[in-house]
Motif scaffolding. Sequence first.
Motif, PDB file in Angstrom:
ATOM      1  N   SER A   3       0.821  -1.201   0.000  1.00  0.00           N
ATOM      2  CA  SER A   3       0.000   0.000   0.000  1.00  0.00           C
ATOM      3  C   SER A   3       0.859   1.256   0.000  1.00  0.00           C
ATOM      4  O   SER A   3       1.919   1.316   0.631  1.00  0.00           O
ATOM      5  CB  SER A   3      -0.940   0.017   1.207  1.00  0.00           C
ATOM      6  OG  SER A   3      -0.233   0.313   2.389  1.00  0.00           O
ATOM      7  N   TYR A   4       0.370   2.235  -0.703  1.00  0.00           N
ATOM      8  CA  TYR A   4       1.014   3.546  -0.749  1.00  0.00           C
ATOM      9  C   TYR A   4       1.183   4.105   0.648  1.00  0.00           C
ATOM     10  O   TYR A   4       2.238   4.667   0.989  1.00  0.00           O
ATOM     11  CB  TYR A   4       0.151   4.466  -1.607  1.00  0.00           C
ATOM     12  CG  TYR A   4       0.551   5.915  -1.616  1.00  0.00           C
ATOM     13  CD1 TYR A   4       1.652   6.347  -2.345  1.00  0.00           C
ATOM     14  CD2 TYR A   4      -0.190   6.863  -0.906  1.00  0.00           C
ATOM     15  CE1 TYR A   4       2.014   7.687  -2.378  1.00  0.00           C
ATOM     16  CE2 TYR A   4       0.162   8.205  -0.936  1.00  0.00           C
ATOM     17  CZ  TYR A   4       1.268   8.608  -1.668  1.00  0.00           C
ATOM     18  OH  TYR A   4       1.619   9.935  -1.690  1.00  0.00           O
ATOM     19  N   GLU A   5       0.165   3.928   1.472  1.00  0.00           N
ATOM     20  CA  GLU A   5       0.208   4.496   2.818  1.00  0.00           C
ATOM     21  C   GLU A   5       1.358   3.906   3.639  1.00  0.00           C
ATOM     22  O   GLU A   5       2.102   4.631   4.309  1.00  0.00           O
ATOM     23  CB  GLU A   5      -1.132   4.254   3.520  1.00  0.00           C
ATOM     24  CG  GLU A   5      -2.297   5.048   2.943  1.00  0.00           C
ATOM     25  CD  GLU A   5      -2.965   4.410   1.729  1.00  0.00           C
ATOM     26  OE1 GLU A   5      -3.995   4.940   1.277  1.00  0.00           O
ATOM     27  OE2 GLU A   5      -2.464   3.378   1.224  1.00  0.00           O
ATOM     28  N   MET A  35       4.859   4.987   2.133  1.00  0.00           N
ATOM     29  CA  MET A  35       5.241   6.378   2.417  1.00  0.00           C
ATOM     30  C   MET A  35       5.839   6.517   3.808  1.00  0.00           C
ATOM     31  O   MET A  35       6.654   7.424   4.047  1.00  0.00           O
ATOM     32  CB  MET A  35       4.040   7.303   2.241  1.00  0.00           C
ATOM     33  CG  MET A  35       3.698   7.601   0.787  1.00  0.00           C
ATOM     34  SD  MET A  35       5.098   8.267  -0.180  1.00  0.00           S
ATOM     35  CE  MET A  35       5.424   9.798   0.702  1.00  0.00           C
ATOM     36  N   ALA A  54      10.411   7.183  -4.805  1.00  0.00           N
ATOM     37  CA  ALA A  54       9.674   8.250  -4.122  1.00  0.00           C
ATOM     38  C   ALA A  54      10.539   9.104  -3.214  1.00  0.00           C
ATOM     39  O   ALA A  54      10.215  10.270  -2.970  1.00  0.00           O
ATOM     40  CB  ALA A  54       8.528   7.644  -3.305  1.00  0.00           C
ATOM     41  N   ASP A  67       4.094  15.191  -5.421  1.00  0.00           N
ATOM     42  CA  ASP A  67       3.340  14.136  -4.763  1.00  0.00           C
ATOM     43  C   ASP A  67       3.783  12.793  -5.321  1.00  0.00           C
ATOM     44  O   ASP A  67       3.609  12.519  -6.516  1.00  0.00           O
ATOM     45  CB  ASP A  67       1.844  14.354  -5.034  1.00  0.00           C
ATOM     46  CG  ASP A  67       0.969  13.278  -4.407  1.00  0.00           C
ATOM     47  OD1 ASP A  67       1.512  12.368  -3.741  1.00  0.00           O
ATOM     48  OD2 ASP A  67      -0.263  13.351  -4.588  1.00  0.00           O
ATOM     49  N   TRP A 127       2.509   9.965  -5.358  1.00  0.00           N
ATOM     50  CA  TRP A 127       1.483   9.157  -6.029  1.00  0.00           C
ATOM     51  C   TRP A 127       1.451   9.435  -7.529  1.00  0.00           C
ATOM     52  O   TRP A 127       0.979   8.623  -8.314  1.00  0.00           O
ATOM     53  CB  TRP A 127       0.109   9.393  -5.407  1.00  0.00           C
ATOM     54  CG  TRP A 127      -0.955   8.496  -5.982  1.00  0.00           C
ATOM     55  CD1 TRP A 127      -2.038   8.857  -6.720  1.00  0.00           C
ATOM     56  CD2 TRP A 127      -1.026   7.058  -5.886  1.00  0.00           C
ATOM     57  NE1 TRP A 127      -2.782   7.756  -7.086  1.00  0.00           N
ATOM     58  CE2 TRP A 127      -2.185   6.633  -6.586  1.00  0.00           C
ATOM     59  CE3 TRP A 127      -0.219   6.084  -5.280  1.00  0.00           C
ATOM     60  CZ2 TRP A 127      -2.543   5.286  -6.689  1.00  0.00           C
ATOM     61  CZ3 TRP A 127      -0.583   4.746  -5.389  1.00  0.00           C
ATOM     62  CH2 TRP A 127      -1.728   4.371  -6.080  1.00  0.00           C
ATOM     63  N   GLU A 128       2.008  10.580  -7.946  1.00  0.00           N
ATOM     64  CA  GLU A 128       2.111  10.871  -9.380  1.00  0.00           C
ATOM     65  C   GLU A 128       2.923   9.798 -10.092  1.00  0.00           C
ATOM     66  O   GLU A 128       2.727   9.559 -11.293  1.00  0.00           O
ATOM     67  CB  GLU A 128       2.766  12.226  -9.602  1.00  0.00           C
ATOM     68  CG  GLU A 128       1.934  13.422  -9.152  1.00  0.00           C
ATOM     69  CD  GLU A 128       2.701  14.723  -9.283  1.00  0.00           C
ATOM     70  OE1 GLU A 128       3.889  14.686  -9.681  1.00  0.00           O
ATOM     71  OE2 GLU A 128       2.117  15.779  -8.971  1.00  0.00           O
ATOM     72  N   MET A 135       2.656   6.675  -9.732  1.00  0.00           N
ATOM     73  CA  MET A 135       1.714   5.646 -10.149  1.00  0.00           C
ATOM     74  C   MET A 135       0.758   6.181 -11.218  1.00  0.00           C
ATOM     75  O   MET A 135       0.449   5.487 -12.192  1.00  0.00           O
ATOM     76  CB  MET A 135       0.914   5.138  -8.953  1.00  0.00           C
ATOM     77  CG  MET A 135       1.761   4.630  -7.787  1.00  0.00           C
ATOM     78  SD  MET A 135       3.006   3.395  -8.268  1.00  0.00           S
ATOM     79  CE  MET A 135       2.011   2.122  -9.024  1.00  0.00           C
ATOM     80  N   GLU A 136       0.301   7.414 -11.046  1.00  0.00           N
ATOM     81  CA  GLU A 136      -0.658   7.984 -11.997  1.00  0.00           C
ATOM     82  C   GLU A 136      -0.055   8.164 -13.383  1.00  0.00           C
ATOM     83  O   GLU A 136      -0.769   8.089 -14.389  1.00  0.00           O
ATOM     84  CB  GLU A 136      -1.175   9.321 -11.469  1.00  0.00           C
ATOM     85  CG  GLU A 136      -2.033   9.178 -10.219  1.00  0.00           C
ATOM     86  CD  GLU A 136      -2.508  10.502  -9.675  1.00  0.00           C
ATOM     87  OE1 GLU A 136      -3.618  10.551  -9.124  1.00  0.00           O
ATOM     88  OE2 GLU A 136      -1.749  11.506  -9.789  1.00  0.00           O
ATOM     89  N   LYS A 145      -3.462   2.045  -3.416  1.00  0.00           N
ATOM     90  CA  LYS A 145      -3.759   3.159  -2.527  1.00  0.00           C
ATOM     91  C   LYS A 145      -5.075   2.841  -1.823  1.00  0.00           C
ATOM     92  O   LYS A 145      -6.142   2.823  -2.446  1.00  0.00           O
ATOM     93  CB  LYS A 145      -3.865   4.473  -3.307  1.00  0.00           C
ATOM     94  CG  LYS A 145      -3.893   5.712  -2.411  1.00  0.00           C
ATOM     95  CD  LYS A 145      -3.796   6.976  -3.257  1.00  0.00           C
ATOM     96  CE  LYS A 145      -3.642   8.213  -2.377  1.00  0.00           C
ATOM     97  NZ  LYS A 145      -3.511   9.446  -3.184  1.00  0.00           N
TER      98      LYS A 145
END
Length: 385
Positions: free
Chosen positions: A70-72, A75, A107, A113, A115-116, A118-119, A152
């Motif tokens: 998970s991203y959380e 991080m 990261a 950010d 998460w970009e 992944m996006e 996420k």
Amino acid sequence: MQNFDLHNPTHIVFGARTVARLDELVPTKARVLILYGGDSARRTGTLAEVRAALGERDVYEFGGIEPNPSYETLMRAVELIRWEGMDFLLAVGGGSVIDGTKFVAAAVGYEGDPWEIMETHGATVRGALPFGSVLTLPATGSEMNSGSVVSKNATKAKLVFSSPHVFPRFSILDPTKTYSLPLSQVANGVVDAFTHVMEQYMTYPADGFVQDRFAEGLLQTLVEIGLQVLSEPDNYNARANLMWAATMGLNGLIAAGVPEDWSTHMIGHELTALHGIDHARTLAIVLPANMEVRREAKRGKLLQYAGRVWRLTEGSEEQRIDAAIARTRMFFESLGVPTRLREYGIGASQIGAVISQLEAHGMTALGERQDVTLAVSRRILEAGL
């Protein structure tokens, strides 16, 4: 055959008792963060073995990376590295831990950010911390490629990124590290590796004779040893061949110069994100259904697969295709891996939510010809009921 550009810089160290070679593979002055999943790495002694091999280096630990990283959680590792100033990462685990480590590596120094990453599917990655891996669960091939899948939790998104900056510097593959794995995880690994090969093979004939024969050999190997790795957990040769087949299945070699599909994975990711089904088990559901629904588009390769992998040469074309799809489903089920959504309590009324997630994540034109529309994805899921 299509043009291709193939480069894989990962140094593979394969065999029993090779963890000790970390001392020569990790820079002497490195400040190392070991990333791992649950308690098994500590309970089996692998973590202690890794720490001993690292000697007098400054070593930190970060555990708790989930089976679908998970991203959380990741991080938190990023913040720890930024605070403590570690400069080398070491993933100890399976594909999820290695995938998570790739994201963390990219990261830490990312401007904006994270998460970009992944996006944009990795397009915005400009660098990454160096890292290596000690593989304990053969399945994903992440130990020798530049791809990663991260979820996420806040949005139930499960996305993919890749970047040449996140190839592992090295990966240690010791088959004995798989002996203590739960058999369900080993079965998942066989299914995952099999489906990875199929995503690169089960498309349309492209005169990639070498790639096809490599892929068919990997598939035949997995079929041959699939039950053996479950019934004989300490069979070194069986586990060694599983480990190497899984690595070879997704290190770029069999994808060079041929079309790729990956629609099974994209649909499967949404099932995992929404329903928590193990990644490999979503693939066991979607792959046979995908072949059935798209049998006309894949006819040439389905017949080749039937003849070369399953030795099905009798009967009409339709009968051989039917038999090849049935053999695939039977193989997965022989490993104790279900191949129907209903076996996870998922019915027709829940398919709409999966389609909505595919649409939200831009997965509206999947497959080797980009012809797997949302309507086709729905038909595939319905065929998997």
